[in-house]
Enzyme design. Structure first.
Site, PDB file in Angstrom:
ATOM      1  N   CYS A 113       8.611  33.547  27.175  1.00 46.11           N
ATOM      2  CA  CYS A 113       7.418  32.705  27.211  1.00 46.11           C
ATOM      3  C   CYS A 113       6.251  33.487  27.796  1.00 46.11           C
ATOM      4  CB  CYS A 113       7.686  31.442  28.020  1.00 46.11           C
ATOM      5  SG  CYS A 113       6.280  30.299  28.066  1.00 46.11           S
ATOM      6  N   GLU A 183      10.701  30.571  20.990  1.00 45.65           N
ATOM      7  CA  GLU A 183       9.247  30.697  21.082  1.00 45.65           C
ATOM      8  C   GLU A 183       8.621  30.713  19.695  1.00 45.65           C
ATOM      9  OE1 GLU A 183       6.917  30.690  23.377  1.00 45.65           O
ATOM     10  OE2 GLU A 183       8.328  30.279  24.977  1.00 45.65           O
TER      11      GLU A 183
END
Length: 210
Positions: A113, A183
């Site tokens: 992230c 992601e």
């Protein structure tokens, strides 16, 4: 296409609204996993660092989202009807599964992230979407402030991996790789505005999984 749409300012606002609400759900749990890292830290300095990162997620990221909520016209009714998408739910579940391990597992699960958003911020920093929301989104993740947080966690991951066996390093790489997939898929599920509706087969009506 989601990221490209931000870069050139063509991303439909209803898609970004969907993304922001899903991301607010994700960040709530991301901050909690950071806090778990603070608990699992072996020294006070690392505890302080993870606690600081959790506070930054709560304060800076959520403030950014709150401004987006106003600009996008997100209402109380929208939140009452909100539910996490299948992909957002799966990603959060994966992070908590990673947090069952030690500090290296926690960090391997959340590091993508940091890395991927900063990389996108760097790639798009010269983009000119000419849209108040998308301009600010790019500016946040390409900022020096965010870069410092990213580099701190990357350096910590390197230190935690020192001296580990090949098998253990592979376990951490697998956690990192899976989070990297989530992601990418987080942007994709926003682009498609993913739901829990089951796609109908030929001749069938769509169904919703209760």
């Amino acid at each position: 296409p989601f990221v490209r749409g931000i870069a050139d300012g063509t991303l439909p606002l209803d898609v970004f609204k969907y993304y922001v609400m899903q991301d607010a759900y994700y960040l709530t749990h991301f901050a909690k996993v950071q806090a778990i890292g603070a608990v699992k830290a072996a020294d006070l300095e690392t505890t302080r660092s993870f606690a600081h990162h959790a506070e930054q997620t709560c304060a800076a990221e959520m403030a950014l989202h709150e401004s987006f909520m106003d600009l996008l016209g997100v209402t109380k009714s929208d939140w009452e009807l909100f539910e996490p998408s299948p992909s957002a739910y799966a990603y959060v579940s994966h992070m908590y599964r990673s947090a069952e391990g030690d500090l290296a597992d926690v960090l391997a699960g959340i590091l993508p992230c940091y890395c991927l958003y900063f990389e996108i911020g760097e790639r798009l920093k010269d983009a000119a979407p000419r849209h108040p929301i998308y301009d600010r989104w790019i500016g946040t993740y390409g900022s020096e402030w965010f870069g410092e947080l990213v580099n701190e966690q990357k350096e910590r991951m390197d230190r935690l991996a020192e001296g580990l066996s090949g098998k253990r390093k592979k376990e951490l790489k697998d956690r990192f790789r899976r989070s990297s997939y989530y992601e990418w898929n987080f942007w994709q599920q926003a682009w498609t505005m993913e739901s829990w509706e089951v796609a109908p087969q030929a001749g069938e009506e769509a169904a919703y999984v209760e």
